[in-house]
Design a protein around this motif. Structure first.
Motif, PDB file in Angstrom:
ATOM      1  N   ASN A 497      -0.721   1.512   1.373  1.00 58.78           N
ATOM      2  CA  ASN A 497       0.413   0.519   0.945  1.00 58.78           C
ATOM      3  C   ASN A 497      -0.343  -0.745   0.767  1.00 58.78           C
ATOM      4  OD1 ASN A 497       0.390  -0.320   3.724  1.00 58.78           O
ATOM      5  ND2 ASN A 497       1.595   1.428   4.456  1.00 58.78           N
ATOM      6  N   ALA A 498       0.440  -1.989   0.977  1.00 58.22           N
ATOM      7  CA  ALA A 498       0.049  -3.255   0.681  1.00 58.22           C
ATOM      8  C   ALA A 498      -0.788  -3.606   1.915  1.00 58.22           C
ATOM      9  CB  ALA A 498       1.320  -4.106   0.976  1.00 58.22           C
ATOM     10  N   THR A 499      -1.092  -2.960   3.041  1.00 56.62           N
ATOM     11  CA  THR A 499      -1.720  -3.500   4.177  1.00 56.62           C
ATOM     12  C   THR A 499      -2.824  -2.173   4.614  1.00 56.62           C
ATOM     13  OG1 THR A 499      -0.342  -3.137   5.872  1.00 56.62           O
ATOM     14  CG2 THR A 499      -0.400  -5.234   4.798  1.00 56.62           C
ATOM     15  N   GLN A 500      -2.395  -1.055   4.478  1.00 55.02           N
ATOM     16  CA  GLN A 500      -3.177   0.190   5.190  1.00 55.02           C
ATOM     17  C   GLN A 500      -3.477   1.236   4.132  1.00 55.02           C
ATOM     18  OE1 GLN A 500       1.131   0.638   6.892  1.00 55.02           O
ATOM     19  NE2 GLN A 500       0.146   0.786   8.864  1.00 55.02           N
ATOM     20  N   VAL A 501      -4.533   1.745   4.499  1.00 56.01           N
ATOM     21  CA  VAL A 501      -5.025   2.950   3.467  1.00 56.01           C
ATOM     22  C   VAL A 501      -5.251   4.248   4.778  1.00 56.01           C
ATOM     23  CG1 VAL A 501      -6.958   3.725   2.236  1.00 56.01           C
ATOM     24  CG2 VAL A 501      -6.183   1.398   2.301  1.00 56.01           C
ATOM     25  N   LEU A 502      -4.854   5.361   4.267  1.00 51.49           N
ATOM     26  CA  LEU A 502      -5.064   6.572   4.924  1.00 51.49           C
ATOM     27  C   LEU A 502      -5.837   7.701   4.157  1.00 51.49           C
ATOM     28  CD1 LEU A 502      -4.421   7.739   7.815  1.00 51.49           C
ATOM     29  CD2 LEU A 502      -2.576   8.664   6.827  1.00 51.49           C
TER      30      LEU A 502
END
Length: 1089
Positions: A497-502
């Motif tokens: 999303n705009a601030t996180q990567v999984l």
């Protein structure tokens, strides 16, 4: 055998019959309550407009709908009375948002003649009693006690037999009614009576007014301090009270509806038969009325109800056109109108005729209806599912994924479309000519497959491939930073999303990264015991840029798990069961309610309600959308977020009234979808199908898509001709220059792609089009339109002459080939073994198409059959003809080739006044009659005696509660041959209230299973107001009432899917069938419409 039938509504009633305004859901909230014959809708007035709160079926046809405020109550209660003499008082329960029944009862009398002018139900303004006029010569009173509870009802004799209207007057010491009636010399008068409760009788009231306008039809009681009553006529408006009498002349018009504007009753809105809206003002000095005046405001739909809401907002409910929310402006517009239409609410009623066509040739029927009446007449094109309107397309094979990207964080439009393939990634962008062309983002790797792309904060982009996560500046397109996966581990799935990567690598490793300005940091890594199949971190909590939860789908134990972020601590684990792995998970919020969707590799979808604080999952439901793996993506349309499920049967998932709905998309197979909101294609979707990439806009999100072709005239009959790609319809146009102008009738030709009128043929004065047919004749390959007409002369009781006109379409024009005079109205035309079968008044006539010596063609009579009262409806199959008679039910005729004669072989001896007939199969015939019932009859050709063979045996009976105008074979949905519902034959029907419904003939074992389910549902689902389902669905006419048989109520059965889990389990236990199995079987049925 078509004996076992399932009746279901595809389009709910839209004809608004009643409306009222009050504080129903709370003392501070203003509600608009609308009745649509058999449904009640409750809306809340908000600054944004009308917000729907509840829409419920009523087991009855609503005759009266009134809000009232008894003593000691904090908010208004709702009084409903039905046409079959049941009544109930309902209260809003704010805890459950449902209706509670405060009182209910039956007000029918054993003897009594039902009123000709419809039932009247009124409530005393001081809440002392409810008054009902149900039978001629009787006024029924239901008194309130001093606690506001209802007491025993009683009748008072009413001398006036022909009552036109009754209202309670305001400000009277004793409850007082004003009665508008017609005497036996056709003069009209008003009388008033006081109701003396202890004597159960009337006393002459304070005022009476004799010899009113001949068209007087409506009473408006005026509140205190003015008091008195207004009498609305066709040429005058009168105000009278005990001491004052005022009258003004008006333009001739029939007032259909009124709405009070001010609480003190000094202004009223009046709506007439031509859709003109006037304001009636009572001029007064303090409490003394000094005069009346009317002002023209503008044009609306033809109103059946008018409800003034607040701040110049008005709801116009219509039975003949679309209902409207309008605003009354202080200054007129350029056309001199003060009316501004803010919203239109589609109404298909009254549907007089329709045809089923497959215009796109996709195997999916569309219904084209003749809807509305008078100036609000229109054609409506109704089809199931959501259409994608293609804007651009390009051939591309083997697309594995798609993402749209913006060139900066706050850019309103998308610039790039990233398309991923098995061994490369290509980037498309819109150029200055608004064309898609290939471009490059330097920081992206293009020679490998992309797993995920995302716009992130600080004008950056993220690209995830099997080996790394790359962070790129979206303005310069340069690489800023990257995170590489450890050697020997490749990334399998990823999301951001705009601030996180999984992301997840082989071996069950789950890695969580955070994005900063130019940085990408690994924050947490855990190893799970199994491989990971799908992920999601869509932020649906408070913060739009970050998610507190991560959802992970697992191989091996087939589970879905929820972890906390940033700590990756496990919160919830839900086993899905079975052996098919989850292929796509998605966190989403519909109407502010958080859900978790989880799609499997075999086309099944689970949905759960999600508790955002605890991460708990509840209310698990499973539905089958297709047979191939599903990928889930969100997209927004009209500022609302929906979910697109791409698979072999693409579906849009959305929510309405806090209820999850699924609507099929009219595309064959979709592999991937992503929203693409570019400047050239705003609000569009990019869709990857087999071998091509399409960009298109999406229709309004609803189950049925309705297109309106306004005509400004009343279409009566319609048919389609495949050869000329046209529709032809018969219509009537009213010219409102005066009241007595005759209408003009036309046959019009319409292009079936553009829906433009391309040719018209005007009928003679007084000549009405009664029937229309497209057919060809033996030895002649041309396609013809045949039109049956009647001369409706004012002095005749029934038409004594008519015509059959035969047209052909040449160069888009109607050409009259031949005409044939008839001795009566041609009520129906059918193609019959290469000949033309006509029903003319009481006889059935067969014409053959013959060639004259000069090469021209004519219709020549071959044989006739008499023995009907009026033969209104005819259907044929092979040599059999069934006839629906005005009053003698259904009869079966046979055409004998040797003798060239038509003979009757059987009939139903019941006295049903028919409104439509259809042939279900060789032996079973379906009929609808004017008491809102449908029934089936069976022919007994193998019976032992002649007497039994000559009788059509009634095998099914059901109260539909709708007046059916036409049955037609066909289907609204694309039939999937692999599904259970693929080969169930269906008939579509359409009604006066704008209902489109489906009757499906089921196999016997399925019928028995559903009959048991319906019985158990009736124990769990109670009718609103305590009304009984069994009684409502019982076949009922003047002669008899009999229990429903061999018909099932599909609307009730399909409401199983809306129950909460506990109630589903209650039914599952009673049926001894698992909940999932019940859901699956009921979902299959929803695919019939």
């Amino acid at each position: 055998m078509s004996v076992w039938n399932y009746v279901v509504t595809a389009h709910k009633p839209t004809n608004v019959t009643h409306s009222c305004v009050g504080n129903f859901t709370s003392p501070q909230e203003l509600n608009l309550i609308i009745a649509k014959c058999t449904r009640v809708e409750i809306h809340l007035l908000t600054p944004q407009g009308l917000q729907p709160m509840l829409d419920v079926p009523i087991y009855g046809r609503i005759a009266t709908l009134e809000l009232f405020h008894p003593h000691g109550e904090v908010q208004d209660l709702l009084f409903i009375a039905t046409e079959r003499y049941k009544f109930c008082v309902l209260q809003w329960d704010p805890e459950t948002s449902e209706l509670i029944t405060r009182a209910m009862g039956d007000v029918s009398d054993r003897i009594g003649r039902p009123t000709d002018n419809g039932q009247i139900g009124i409530i005393d303004p001081d809440c002392r009693l409810i008054g009902l006029h149900l039978y001629d010569g009787l006024f029924k009173v239901i008194p309130f006690d001093n606690k506001g509870q209802l007491k025993e009802a009683f009748n008072i004799r009413l001398e006036e037999l022909q009552v036109l209207d009754i209202k309670f007057l305001y400000g009277c010491a004793k409850p007082t009614i004003a009665v508008l009636y017609q005497d036996n010399k056709d003069a009209r008068h008003v009388k008033t009576y006081e109701v003396v409760l202890k004597d159960k009788d009337f006393v002459e009231g304070p005022l009476s007014q004799n010899n009113l306008d001949n068209g007087a039809g409506l009473l408006i009681p005026v509140p205190m301090p003015l008091g008195g009553v207004i009498i609305i006529g066709e040429q005058t408006i009168v105000y009278c009270s005990a001491s004052v009498f005022k009258a003004i002349p008006i333009r001739p018009s029939i007032t259909r509806a009124y709405g009070r504007v001010d609480a003190d009753g000094s202004r009223y809105l009046l709506g007439d038969h031509a859709g003109l809206l006037h304001l009636l003002v009572i001029i007064h000095e303090k409490d003394r009325v000094t005069g009346l005046k009317t002002e023209f405001l503008g044009e609306t739909s033809i109103a059946s109800t008018i409800s003034y809401l607040d701040n110049a907002f008005v709801f116009i409910g219509s039975s003949y056109g679309d209902s409207q929310l309008i605003k009354l402006n202080l200054q007129p517009d350029a056309k001199g109108s003060y009316v501004e239409v803010l919203e239109r609410y589609v109404n298909l009623g009254p549907i007089v005729d329709f045809c089923v066509v497959d215009l796109e040739r996709q195997g999916q029927g569309q219904v084209v209806t003749c809807s509305g009446a008078f100036k609000d007449g229109s054609l409506r094109v109704v089809r199931n599912g959501i259409g994608i309107n293609e804007q651009a397309s390009v051939e591309l094979q083997g697309i594995k994924g798609m993402w749209s990207l913006r060139s900066s964080t706050d850019d309103p439009y998308d610039t790039f479309l990233v398309v991923s393939f098995i061994s490369e990634t290509r980037i498309l962008a819109m150029n200055s000519e608004d064309e898609l062309e290939e471009t490059v983002i330097d920081g992206f790797i293009s020679e490998v497959q992309t797993l995920y792309c995302q716009n992130v904060i600080h004008n950056q982009l993220v690209q995830v491939t099997s080996g790394c996560v790359r962070l790129v500046n979206s303005l310069t397109r340069e690489l800023l930073n990257e995170w590489k996966s450890p050697s020997g581990f490749s990334i399998n799935v990823a999301t951001a999303n705009a601030t996180q990567v999984l992301l997840a690598t082989g071996g069950g490793h789950l890695v969580y990264l955070e994005v900063g300005n130019g940085t990408i940091m690994e924050v947490k890594h855990v190893q799970l015991e199994y491989e990971i199949s799908c992920l999601d971190i869509n932020p649906i909590g408070e913060d739009p840029y970050r998610s507190q939860l991560a959802v992970v789908g697992m191989w091996t134990d087939i589970s879905v798990r929820i972890f906390s972020l940033p700590g990756l601590d496990i919160i919830t684990k839900e086993h899905l069961g079975g052996e098919i792995i989850p292929r796509s998970v998605l966190l989403c919020a519909f109407e502010g309610v958080p859900y978790l969707l989880c799609a499997l590799g075999d086309g099944h979808l689970f949905n759960f309600s999600l508790n955002m604080t605890t991460g708990e999952l509840s209310d698990r439901k499973k539905i089958s959308l297709g047979t191939q793996p599903i990928t889930l993506r969100t997209f927004s349309s009209k500022n609302t977020v929906h979910v697109f499920a791409a698979s072999d049967r693409p579906t849009v998932i959305y929510s309405s009234n806090k209820k999850m709905l699924y609507s099929n998309v009219n595309l064959k197979e979709v592999n991937h979808m992503c929203p693409f909101n570019s400047a050239a294609f705003p609000d569009s979707l990019a869709i990857a199908k087999e071998g091509e990439l399409t960009i298109g806009t999406i229709d309004d999100i609803q189950k049925l898509h309705i297109r309106t072709i306004p005509l400004g005239e009343h279409a009566r009959r319609i048919c389609h001709q495949e050869q000329s790609r046209t529709f032809a319809f018969c219509s009537a146009r009213h010219y409102h220059s005066g009241m007595d102008e005759p209408e003009v009738h036309f046959v019009r030709l319409l292009d079936d792609q553009t829906f433009e009128i391309i040719s018209s043929y005007q009928l003679d004065t007084y000549e009405n089009g009664c029937s229309i047919l497209s057919c060809s004749f033996s030895d002649d390959n041309n396609a013809y339109y045949c039109v049956g007409t009647a001369y409706v002369l004012p002095e005749e009781n029934e038409p004594s002459k008519g015509r059959i006109l035969v047209f052909t379409v040449e160069d888009g024009k109607l050409q009259l080939i031949t005409e044939k005079e008839t001795k009566g109205a041609v009520y129906t035309l059918n193609a019959f073994n290469g000949k033309l079968l006509a029903a003319i008044n009481q006889k059935i006539q067969l014409y053959k198409w013959t060639l004259r010596d000069d090469g021209s063609r004519e219709l020549q009579s071959e044989s006739t059959h008499h023995g009907h009262i009026v033969a209104l409806y005819v259907q044929t199959r092979g040599d059999f003809i069934i006839v629906g008679d005005l009053m003698k039910s259904i009869s079966l005729l046979i055409y004998k080739h040797e003798e060239g004669a038509i003979e009757e072989c059987a009939r139903d001896y019941g006295a049903n006044w028919m409104t439509a007939v259809e042939i279900l199969d060789d032996d079973i015939y379906l009929g609808a009659e004017n008491n809102f019932n449908i029934f089936t009859v069976r022919k007994n050709m193998d019976a032992a005696t002649d007497e039994e063979r000559s009788r059509l045996e009634v095998v099914g009976e059901y109260h539909l509660g709708e007046f059916v105008n036409r049955f037609r074979h066909g289907s609204l949905v694309m039939r999937m041959p692999d599904s259970d519902s693929g080969n169930i034959p269906t008939v579509i029907f359409a009604t006066i209230n704008g209902v489109i419904g489906v009757i499906a003939s089921l196999p016997h074992d399925q019928y028995l299973f559903l009959e048991k389910l319906q019985m158990n549902l009736n124990k769990v689902i109670k009718g609103v107001g305590g009304l009984s389902h069994e009684q409502w669905r019982s076949f009922c006419n003047e002669k008899k009432v009999s229990e429903p048989r061999n018909f099932l109520d599909g609307d009730l059965i399909e409401s199983f899917l809306d129950l909460n889990r506990n109630r589903m389990e209650e039914i599952s236990t009673a049926m001894a069938v698992p909940v999932e199995e019940l859901c699956r079987r009921v979902e299959e049925l929803t695919r019939l419409h």
